[in-house]
Design an enzyme around this catalytic site. Structure first.
Site, PDB file in Angstrom:
ATOM      1  N   ASP A 154     -15.212  -4.771   3.918  1.00 23.12           N
ATOM      2  CA  ASP A 154     -14.342  -4.450   3.947  1.00 23.12           C
ATOM      3  C   ASP A 154     -13.877  -5.388   2.183  1.00 23.12           C
ATOM      4  OD1 ASP A 154     -11.246  -4.047   2.280  1.00 23.12           O
ATOM      5  OD2 ASP A 154     -10.766  -5.670   3.271  1.00 23.12           O
ATOM      6  N   ASP A 179      -9.412  -6.145   7.056  1.00 21.03           N
ATOM      7  CA  ASP A 179      -8.615  -7.541   7.348  1.00 21.03           C
ATOM      8  C   ASP A 179      -7.359  -7.220   8.189  1.00 21.03           C
ATOM      9  OD1 ASP A 179      -7.838  -6.027   4.978  1.00 21.03           O
ATOM     10  OD2 ASP A 179      -7.285  -7.107   3.816  1.00 21.03           O
ATOM     11  N   ASP A 208      -7.648  -0.172   7.396  1.00 27.58           N
ATOM     12  CA  ASP A 208      -8.877  -0.756   7.709  1.00 27.58           C
ATOM     13  C   ASP A 208      -8.370  -0.337   8.733  1.00 27.58           C
ATOM     14  OD1 ASP A 208      -9.967  -1.845   5.061  1.00 27.58           O
ATOM     15  OD2 ASP A 208      -9.272  -3.543   6.343  1.00 27.58           O
TER      16      ASP A 208
HETATM   17  P1  ADP Z   1      -9.421  -2.843  -0.164  1.00 31.50           P
HETATM   18  O1  ADP Z   1     -10.219  -1.535   0.286  1.00 31.50           O
HETATM   19  O2  ADP Z   1     -11.216  -3.743  -1.114  1.00 31.50           O
HETATM   20  O3  ADP Z   1      -9.233  -4.197   0.726  1.00 31.50           O
HETATM   21  P2  ADP Z   1      -7.287  -1.252  -0.001  1.00 31.50           P
HETATM   22  O4  ADP Z   1      -7.655   0.378   0.719  1.00 31.50           O
HETATM   23  O5  ADP Z   1      -5.543  -2.669   0.738  1.00 31.50           O
HETATM   24  O6  ADP Z   1      -8.489  -2.135  -1.020  1.00 31.50           O
HETATM   25  O7  ADP Z   1      -6.448  -1.068  -1.479  1.00 31.50           O
HETATM   26  C1  ADP Z   1      -7.304  -0.167  -2.533  1.00 31.50           C
HETATM   27  C2  ADP Z   1      -5.981   0.390  -3.504  1.00 31.50           C
HETATM   28  O8  ADP Z   1      -5.265   0.525  -3.701  1.00 31.50           O
HETATM   29  C3  ADP Z   1      -6.460  -1.399  -4.418  1.00 31.50           C
HETATM   30  O9  ADP Z   1      -7.603  -1.450  -5.254  1.00 31.50           O
HETATM   31  C4  ADP Z   1      -4.686  -0.267  -5.440  1.00 31.50           C
HETATM   32  O10 ADP Z   1      -5.479  -0.016  -6.104  1.00 31.50           O
HETATM   33  C5  ADP Z   1      -4.319   0.442  -4.484  1.00 31.50           C
HETATM   34  N1  ADP Z   1      -3.253  -0.208  -3.277  1.00 31.50           N
HETATM   35  C6  ADP Z   1      -2.890  -0.627  -2.355  1.00 31.50           C
HETATM   36  N2  ADP Z   1      -1.711  -0.930  -1.948  1.00 31.50           N
HETATM   37  C7  ADP Z   1      -1.720  -1.485  -3.522  1.00 31.50           C
HETATM   38  C8  ADP Z   1       0.204  -1.978  -3.519  1.00 31.50           C
HETATM   39  N3  ADP Z   1       0.858  -2.450  -2.255  1.00 31.50           N
HETATM   40  N4  ADP Z   1       0.283  -2.239  -4.409  1.00 31.50           N
HETATM   41  C9  ADP Z   1      -0.299  -1.785  -5.464  1.00 31.50           C
HETATM   42  N5  ADP Z   1      -2.087  -1.014  -5.813  1.00 31.50           N
HETATM   43  C10 ADP Z   1      -2.403  -1.140  -4.288  1.00 31.50           C
HETATM   44 MG    MG Z   2      -8.716  -4.722   2.579  1.00 33.31          MG
END
Ligand code: ADP
Ligand code: MG
Length: 730
Positions: free
Chosen positions: A419, A618, A622
């Site tokens: 991730d 994290d 996921d």
């Molecule tokens: P990663 O897979 O890299 O851990 P996430 O799946 O947690 O990223 O998040 C994917 C996308 O969703 C982020 O890049 C953001 O655009 C959006 N996102 C998720 N949670 C939030 C939040 N609390 N506030 C704003 N955007 C969010």
């Molecule tokens: Mg993440």
């Protein structure tokens, strides 16, 4: 699981049962047979060994009653055994011939007199276990030792009592009537010594757990409401109380610093040798050590809820779990004792049929040696001892492995899916830019966004809220808060509907972000994350959160790549951002803009190609992918760790932990294979030699006493080898 050798326990009554789950604290179990669960202390119905208390309690872990018992019996047996040994050996030392000086009868009865207490008093426990194993139809090493010693003793007694019923060539062999009392006595003493050594070595295997248990201080300094300070027992601390921790002191509970600052050594939990600076607002963990400075903390989690307690529980449980590789040993163990008894009988009859005169003596010596040299316990100990030590070794470096199966699987992982946010990167980004579209002011945009983000647990949210606090913006109240994992959040603030997140989420609210995408891409090129903000169906701005790659990430990825792993990135973030980070880290396959379900599907498709997949995440978005992966690796961030569900938890969310977990897996499995090889090899070689396989070639027939020495050392060497894992580099 193969239970073939430990199913027939009905005779043990209700106190002992075979459970599908592992034993709980307060119960008793056998390290070699974790499926055995007993309510009271006793012997394992499968192998006859004393059951260990299941406990994360220091007193119980350090309980060495069994060891002291065996040691006492050994010392009691020693003078008797040495005397009978000297008496008997005098037979073959010129000038020391007790047989002629005492007279045949006296010579024999004196030996009987000396051996009887050794066999029935000191060795009584072994005979009892042997008897139980026969009644319970679960033959084990005690069956063999009982039959072997009783055969030697019984034969000798029979010669003394009924000499007339023996052939004359037996009665008049080399030095007169042969007696094997000393063999029985020496075997019992050596087995006792073996038990002492084995129990001592087994005690060493719980050191890792004991070290963890020693971390929490027994007392805390409580600050009363009136400001006065007094010492209280750790168990009496409740959530919300304020505690003082002085330089050199250990943090008693999980808490938040409310006053002062300190340099804290957290290596005992995280494996990270560098001390960290903690000041008001920061979280601190129970068991960590203040190097300098003095702080007041507010208790946030106490008792079993602390990170330390949860780590201890997890480690203790993992240490009792069973590795799949043990199935092989189980199958062999199930057939082992009957085969050895058959081999002993075969040896007896072959010597009787074709052996030199006096046949009966050779037959007896060979068959007793076969029974005594065979060591099913070396087979039984081979896997669990390495697992216990290996899991403990990992915990010392902040690598928590859920069970033995994970430890075994990790070495064969082909692909690591990472991730991005919070795994490759710190996940503690900071807001670096705000762009507004239309009339809205920057501060107003940030105020509204932070108001909604305050309810979110996402790392991005924290960065946005912190920025608002820095600008002293007053946050409002929210209603109808909704978090869409991997996409963003939405809520109502002051009658406006606010949506914050990625293009997909805004698309669902019929907000098209395409027109402003060029501006977003400009920020993404450096690896920053862009989130869109929409109000009442209108795109009003974007927030840029820059997140740093963890210092440890490049080296960790390089090491993993070198060990042959393919590394993939799977992120919910935008492709541009993902590629910027991916290129910097030289990750060759990047999957961006994935929903949590798409991450799961990616793992599944890799598995369908026959690959063993590990996924590091994290844990926030996921969860489905972590569950699908063969190995789910949870990155510990601070104190909030979802370690109960992950296969592997890295207390310090540092990818080097993955390298360590892999090394640990490889080395532990190597150790287990060495142990299994040794145990198989030892038995496969020892039994034929004891049976007299070398006699036709070299005229060598093993004495039952040497067989006992070899047997006692074999399980000790297995544990000794397992203990080497304590000191390996991972
Ligand atoms: P990663 O897979 O890299 O851990 P996430 O799946 O947690 O990223 O998040 C994917 C996308 O969703 C982020 O890049 C953001 O655009 C959006 N996102 C998720 N949670 C939030 C939040 N609390 N506030 C704003 N955007 C969010
Ligand atoms: Mg993440």
């Amino acid at each position: 699981m193969d239970n073939s050798h430990c199913c027939a326990h009905d005779s043990e009554g209700d106190q002992t049962s075979i459970a599908a789950s592992v034993a709980k604290p307060g119960q008793f179990t056998c390290p070699m047979h974790p499926e055995v669960v007993a309510e009271i202390a006793g012997d394992c119905p499968a192998c006859g060994m004393a059951l260990d208390p299941v406990s994360v309690d220091k007193v119980a872990l350090q309980d060495d009653t069994e060891l002291r018992h065996m040691r006492r019996l050994f010392w009691i047996s020693l003078p008797f055994t040495v005397s009978v040994f000297i008496l008997a050996m005098g037979d073959s030392i010129p000038g020391l011939n007790f047989r002629s000086s005492l007279g045949g009868q006296m010579f024999g009865w004196l030996q009987a007199l000396l051996t009887t207490p050794v066999l029935f008093w000191c060795g009584g426990l072994f005979l009892l276990r042997g008897w139980r194993s026969i009644v319970g139809r679960a033959p084990n090493m005690w069956t063999l030792i009982s039959i072997g010693t009783l055969a030697a003793y019984g034969f000798s007694l029979a010669i003394l009592l009924f000499p007339d019923s023996f052939p004359t060539d037996v009665l008049n062999s080399a030095h007169g009537a042969p007696l094997y009392f000393e063999a029985a006595a020496v075997i019992i003493s050596l087995v006792l010594l073996g038990q002492v050594l084995e129990l001592r070595a087994r005690g060493q295997t719980s050191l890792a757990l004991l070290e963890l248990l020693d971390l929490a201080p027994p007392i805390a300094i409580l600050i009363d409401d009136d400001g006065s300070e007094r010492e209280v027992a750790l168990a009496d601390v409740v959530v919300g109380q304020q505690l003082r921790v002085k330089p050199g002191g250990k943090i008693p509970v999980d808490g938040e610093v409310v006053q002062g600052s300190a340099t804290i050594d957290e290596s005992m939990l995280t494996g990270e040798p560098l001390a960290v600076e903690r000041s008001p607002g920061d979280a601190v963990s129970s068991g960590t050590l203040i190097q300098s400075g003095s702080i007041v903390i507010r208790a946030v989690r106490v008792g079993e809820q602390t990170l330390l307690s949860r780590i201890i529980d997890l480690v203790a449980q993992a240490q009792r779990s069973r590795a799949p590789i043990q199935r092989l040993a189980d199958i062999v163990a199930g057939w082992f004792v009957p085969i050895v008894v058959a081999a002993a009988l075969a040896a007896y009859f072959i010597w009787m049929a074709v052996g030199p005169q006096p046949e009966m003596i050779y037959a007896l010596v060979a068959s007793v040696s076969v029974l005594i040299i065979a060591c099913p316990c070396a087979l039984g100990l081979a896997t669990p001892m390495s697992v216990i030590v290996g899991i403990g070794r990992g915990a010392r470096d902040g690598v928590l492995i859920r069970d033995a199966e994970v430890l075994e699987t990790f070495q064969s992982v082909d692909v690591l899916v990472c991730d991005k946010t919070g795994t490759l990167t710190e996940g503690l980004g900071s807001l670096t830019a705000i762009e507004t579209f239309g009339a809205i002011k920057e501060d107003e945009l940030l105020r509204l966004a932070a108001t909604v983000e305050r309810a979110s647990e996402h790392p991005l949210a924290d960065a946005i809220v912190q920025a608002a606090i820095k600008r002293s913006l007053e946050l409002a109240a929210v209603t109808d808060f909704l978090s869409i994992a991997g996409q963003g959040i939405q809520a109502k603030v002051e009658d406006q509907t606010i949506v914050i997140g990625n293009a997909a989420l805004l698309g669902e609210h019929e907000i098209d972000v395409e027109i402003e995408n060029a501006r977003a891409d400009h920020h993404r090129g450096s690896g920053a994350t862009v989130v869109w903000v929409g109000i009442d169906g209108q795109l009003v701005g974007l927030l840029v959160v820059a997140d740093l790659i963890k210092n440890s990430t490049p080296a960790a990825l390089a090491a993993l790549r070198k060990s042959g792993l393919r590394i993939l990135m799977a992120t919910g973030d935008n492709r541009k951002t993902a590629e910027a980070i991916g290129q910097e880290l030289k990750i060759d396959e990047i999957h961006a803009e994935l929903s949590p379900i798409a991450k799961h599907d990616l793992v599944k498709s890799l598995q369908d190609k026959g690959l063993v997949v590990a996924l590091a995440g994290d844990g926030i978005n996921d969860a489905p992918a972590l569950a699908q992966a063969d190995i789910g690796i949870a990155m510990g961030t601070g104190t909030d760790i979802a370690m109960e569900t992950a296969s592997v938890t890295l207390v310090k969310g540092d990818l080097r932990g993955i390298v360590k977990a892999r090394n640990l897996s490889v080395k532990t499995m190597q150790n287990i294979r060495q142990n299994l090889f040794f145990a198989f090899f030892y038995n496969a070689l020892g039994v034929p030699i004891a049976a007299g396989a070398l006699y036709p070639l070299f005229g060598f027939l093993l004495s039952p006493m040497l067989a006992a020495a070899a047997m006692s050392l074999s399980s000790v060497s297995v544990i000794g080898n397992a203990l080497r894992l304590r000191r390996i580099d991972i």
